[in-house]
Write a protein that holds these residues in place. Structure first.
Motif, PDB file in Angstrom:
ATOM      1  N   UNK A   1     103.397  84.286  14.344  1.00  0.00           N
ATOM      2  CA  UNK A   1     102.365  84.811  15.634  1.00  0.00           C
ATOM      3  C   UNK A   1     102.790  84.198  16.840  1.00  0.00           C
ATOM      4  N   UNK A   2     102.679  84.679  17.904  1.00  0.00           N
ATOM      5  CA  UNK A   2     102.683  84.022  19.337  1.00  0.00           C
ATOM      6  C   UNK A   2     102.062  82.672  19.418  1.00  0.00           C
ATOM      7  N   UNK A   3     102.337  81.881  20.263  1.00  0.00           N
ATOM      8  CA  UNK A   3     101.893  80.430  20.304  1.00  0.00           C
ATOM      9  C   UNK A   3     100.497  80.772  20.750  1.00  0.00           C
ATOM     10  N   UNK A   4      99.993  81.417  21.798  1.00  0.00           N
ATOM     11  CA  UNK A   4      98.731  81.378  21.969  1.00  0.00           C
ATOM     12  C   UNK A   4      97.810  82.067  20.896  1.00  0.00           C
ATOM     13  N   UNK A   5      98.192  82.949  20.117  1.00  0.00           N
ATOM     14  CA  UNK A   5      97.484  83.335  19.027  1.00  0.00           C
ATOM     15  C   UNK A   5      97.376  82.329  18.011  1.00  0.00           C
ATOM     16  N   UNK A   6      98.314  81.553  17.569  1.00  0.00           N
ATOM     17  CA  UNK A   6      98.342  80.581  16.866  1.00  0.00           C
ATOM     18  C   UNK A   6      97.202  79.356  16.973  1.00  0.00           C
ATOM     19  N   UNK A   7      97.400  79.037  18.536  1.00  0.00           N
ATOM     20  CA  UNK A   7      96.524  78.174  18.936  1.00  0.00           C
ATOM     21  C   UNK A   7      94.888  78.630  18.703  1.00  0.00           C
ATOM     22  N   UNK A   8      94.773  79.984  19.130  1.00  0.00           N
ATOM     23  CA  UNK A   8      93.333  80.378  19.111  1.00  0.00           C
ATOM     24  C   UNK A   8      92.961  80.406  17.741  1.00  0.00           C
ATOM     25  N   UNK A   9      93.569  80.553  16.587  1.00  0.00           N
ATOM     26  CA  UNK A   9      93.256  80.568  14.984  1.00  0.00           C
ATOM     27  C   UNK A   9      93.075  79.097  14.613  1.00  0.00           C
ATOM     28  N   UNK A  10      93.791  78.470  15.206  1.00  0.00           N
ATOM     29  CA  UNK A  10      93.580  77.107  14.943  1.00  0.00           C
ATOM     30  C   UNK A  10      92.205  76.400  15.438  1.00  0.00           C
ATOM     31  N   UNK A  11      92.129  76.677  16.653  1.00  0.00           N
ATOM     32  CA  UNK A  11      90.842  76.269  17.237  1.00  0.00           C
ATOM     33  C   UNK A  11      89.412  76.881  16.507  1.00  0.00           C
ATOM     34  N   UNK A  12      89.666  78.452  16.246  1.00  0.00           N
ATOM     35  CA  UNK A  12      88.563  78.900  15.325  1.00  0.00           C
ATOM     36  C   UNK A  12      88.214  78.314  14.056  1.00  0.00           C
ATOM     37  N   UNK A  13      89.267  78.058  13.267  1.00  0.00           N
ATOM     38  CA  UNK A  13      88.998  77.073  12.205  1.00  0.00           C
ATOM     39  C   UNK A  13      88.450  75.930  12.256  1.00  0.00           C
ATOM     40  N   UNK A  14      89.247  75.167  13.353  1.00  0.00           N
ATOM     41  CA  UNK A  14      88.647  73.672  13.553  1.00  0.00           C
ATOM     42  C   UNK A  14      87.126  73.838  13.842  1.00  0.00           C
ATOM     43  N   UNK A  15      86.679  74.740  14.813  1.00  0.00           N
ATOM     44  CA  UNK A  15      85.229  74.854  15.210  1.00  0.00           C
ATOM     45  C   UNK A  15      84.637  75.294  13.911  1.00  0.00           C
ATOM     46  N   UNK A  16      85.027  76.044  12.936  1.00  0.00           N
ATOM     47  CA  UNK A  16      84.274  76.434  11.543  1.00  0.00           C
ATOM     48  C   UNK A  16      83.975  75.131  10.807  1.00  0.00           C
ATOM     49  N   UNK A  17      85.163  74.231  10.735  1.00  0.00           N
ATOM     50  CA  UNK A  17      85.050  73.174  10.031  1.00  0.00           C
ATOM     51  C   UNK A  17      84.076  72.090  10.507  1.00  0.00           C
ATOM     52  N   UNK A  18      84.075  72.038  11.921  1.00  0.00           N
ATOM     53  CA  UNK A  18      83.077  71.087  12.770  1.00  0.00           C
ATOM     54  C   UNK A  18      81.646  71.478  12.375  1.00  0.00           C
ATOM     55  N   UNK A  19      81.243  72.795  12.367  1.00  0.00           N
ATOM     56  CA  UNK A  19      80.164  73.194  11.894  1.00  0.00           C
ATOM     57  C   UNK A  19      79.550  73.051  10.628  1.00  0.00           C
ATOM     58  N   UNK A  20      80.590  73.154   9.636  1.00  0.00           N
ATOM     59  CA  UNK A  20      80.091  73.261   8.328  1.00  0.00           C
ATOM     60  C   UNK A  20      80.199  71.390   7.882  1.00  0.00           C
ATOM     61  N   UNK A  21      80.751  70.561   8.642  1.00  0.00           N
ATOM     62  CA  UNK A  21      80.644  69.206   8.022  1.00  0.00           C
ATOM     63  C   UNK A  21      79.664  68.396   8.189  1.00  0.00           C
ATOM     64  N   UNK A  22      79.268  67.646   7.321  1.00  0.00           N
ATOM     65  CA  UNK A  22      78.291  66.744   7.401  1.00  0.00           C
ATOM     66  C   UNK A  22      78.400  65.494   8.765  1.00  0.00           C
ATOM     67  N   UNK A  23      77.164  65.275   9.131  1.00  0.00           N
ATOM     68  CA  UNK A  23      77.094  64.300  10.237  1.00  0.00           C
ATOM     69  C   UNK A  23      78.135  63.206   9.992  1.00  0.00           C
TER      70      UNK A  23
END
Ligand SMILES: C[S@@+](CC[C@H](N)C(=O)[O-])C[C@H]1O[C@@H](n2cnc3c(N)ncnc32)[C@H](O)[C@@H]1O
Length: 276
Positions: free
Chosen positions: A231-253
């Motif tokens: 995937x182009x760099x911009x797309x990889x970055x967007x996917x990684x950012x999206x997964x990271x924000x999902x992980x943050x949302x689901x993580x205990x404090x």
């Protein structure tokens, strides 16, 4: 390991594995494994599925030069392992399969296998091979991750991965956690005709500078890199950012304190002796 200001990482997956995942994760497990095996000066030691060689390097610090052999079937991992060990022959690295070890019967005093068994297509055969190359009374130490639900950081990661990329995306990561119980590992080792088999459930506290770093290292430094493909760099970055924000949302404090990402990681660690 410090936080990285940019999402992209330079280097091949094996180089990134050695640079980021070994210090944060597998070096901790390796120190424990080598300690449990009681590796002593002068003993011939085999590290099966050595990856970039962390177990072999720690074992070699105890045995002294020229006593440790390390085997893997991934040539990229072996190339990084050779370089990381100084490339001076202190450790012998062999390209080969755990299912068909290219060594004589009884060649080693100690066989180590860290976080590799779960990937072998015939685990029983691999363990019989490890027993065959041990001298009578020789020691085995082997580790595998426990179910992914017992490692909260990995669990929220696979959930977020599946939400962003679809249900099959987490297959490789979930496969690392395929052992359901400590008893399953115990039975497998016993069935390979080892004696004095003991399997402990062990926890290490794992820490990354940030959730984003954890997600990047998982997706760029492991076989999961294939998920992002070309995937182009911009797309990889967007996917990684999206997964990271999902992980943050689901993580205990408590996993997110101080801007970092930290969680307990659980594994089954088995020790045993070859008969004799
Ligand atoms: C998660 S890595 C663990 C590497 C290393 N032991 C560590 O703790 O950093 C798993 C390794 O198993 C290796 N592997 C998988 N199947 C194998 C097989 N059949 N024979 C030898 N190595 C294998 C892979 O190439 C990979 O390097």
């Amino acid at each position: 390991m410090s936080g990285l200001s940019h999402w992209q990482l330079d280097g091949s997956a094996p180089e990134l594995y050695e640079r980021y995942l070994v210090p944060a994760i597998t070096a901790k497990w390796a120190a424990d494994l080598v300690e449990r095996a009681g590796v002593r000066p002068g003993e011939p030691v085999l590290d099966v599925a050595c990856g970039t060689g962390i177990v072999a390097r720690l074992a070699s610090l105890r045995t002294g030069r020229g006593r440790v052999t390390a085997l893997d079937l991934n040539q990229g991992m072996l190339a990084v392992a050779r370089a990381a060990s100084g490339g001076d022959g202190a450790i012998e690295f062999i390209d080969g399969s755990a299912l068909d070890l290219p060594f004589a019967d009884g060649a080693f005093h100690v066989v180590l296998c860290q976080l590799g068994l779960q990937f072998f297509p015939d685990q029983a055969k691999a363990l019989r091979e490890m027993r065959r190359v041990l001298q009578p009374g020789g020691r085995l130490a082997v580790s595998v991750y426990s179910p992914i639900e017992n490692t909260p950081g990995a669990h929220v990661f696979v959930e977020a991965l599946d939400r962003v990329l679809g249900g099959e995306a987490s297959r490789i990561k979930r496969g690392e956690h395929s052992f359901a119980t400590a008893g399953d590992l115990q039975e497998l080792i016993r069935n390979a005709e080892f004696e004095s088999v003991q399997v402990d459930t062990v926890v290490q506290q794992i820490a990354f500078p940030s959730v984003l770093d954890y997600v990047r290292f998982q997706l760029l430094a492991t076989p999961m890199a294939a998920l992002l493909g070309d995937r182009p760099d911009s797309e990889r970055r967007a996917v990684i950012d999206k997964i990271a924000s999902g992980v943050t949302d689901m993580s205990a404090a408590e996993m997110l304190q101080g801007g970092g990402f930290s969680f307990p990681q659980e594994a089954y660690v088995g020790t045993a002796r070859a008969p004799g």
